[in-house]
Design an enzyme around this catalytic site. Sequence first.
Site, PDB file in Angstrom:
ATOM      1  CB  CYS A   1      13.287   5.004  -4.120  1.00  0.00           C
ATOM      2  SG  CYS A   1      14.128   4.422  -2.596  1.00  0.00           S
TER       3      CYS A   1
ATOM      4  N   GLY B   1      23.542   3.083 -11.758  1.00  0.00           N
ATOM      5  CA  GLY B   1      22.335   3.366 -12.527  1.00  0.00           C
ATOM      6  C   GLY B   1      22.463   4.650 -13.241  1.00  0.00           C
ATOM      7  CE  LYS B   2      18.472   7.249  -9.093  1.00  0.00           C
ATOM      8  NZ  LYS B   2      18.580   5.784  -8.676  1.00  0.00           N
TER       9      LYS B   2
END
Length: 335
Positions: free
Chosen positions: A245, A130-131
């Site tokens: 996270c 995703g990043k």
Amino acid sequence: MQRCAEQGLTLPDFFVDSICGAYGNDAAKDIVFGIVKAKTRPTTFRVNTLRATKSEIEQTLDELGIEHETAPWFDDAFCVDADCSQQIWESPLVTDGKIYLQSYSAMLPPLALGAKANEDILDMCAAPGGKTCELACLAPDAHITACEMHAPRADKLEHNLAKQGAKNIQVMRLDARKLDEFFSFDRILLDAPCTGSGTLVADCDRTFRGFSTDLLRKCARSQRALLDRALTVLKPGGTLIYSTCSVLPQENEDAVAEALAKHPDCGLIPLDRYNKPGDNENNAETAFVNRQNPVTDAVLAGELPLVANNLAGTLTVATTHLYEGFYLAKIARKG
């Protein structure tokens, strides 16, 4: 285990003790409340600008009858009601790779990195991608290297890169802690493996599976080794974003402080303010400048739910109804 009476949630002692010690009781209660509210967290996603435009996505959402909002700090970030999640997943937006479902918090590190065209960029722990894909959208002409040591996750990374149309990326199937010192990069994104304490969701056993002091110790060792290697292969004058996270200080500000002590030629670029060389240092050579950063803009505008941590200039995003708990630090190596 400690039961948080106001929220009716039982949490591990080490987690409660850590967040109370780091942020104080009131902020810790807010984080616990956020874990409860996360049960109804909206669905968030990002426009994949390699395949679509914001206006195209808005038009499709309108045609599907899905009400939507954008994040105040990122025009390409969308939020829809959690009840629409399945409809989004089954829509052409996902199947055609026009959007990438991603938490708001997870979108912050690539924005903070500030990648530019023609730079050599390293994503140290890239899967599921995703990043990495976001970096490709933000700097489509950059040269991106993405590391992933586990074969199944590397396969998933390559699948997502292909689906999103991210073609300027070289995938290296290796442990980033063993990256040869021959390499050097202008910018590095280190979204380190962590306990995931910022992603805990009340009544969701999956998010608590394996969450323990043993996992914390294992992650802390890996994070420090990754940070050490990252700062070793960072070019002079280069910048690094370290993120997790997690809301646990052992994985966040403690790890960064130890890395900076080991690498005296590196220093923090504050993400909570803009500065000029020499503002906070007697020697301008060791002052690091932060300019035109959308994450800093969002902080100054009060658009992110932050809690104060013990390392000035770094950010701890609180767990809330809309945001996962997250940590970001920006580090520069002296040029």
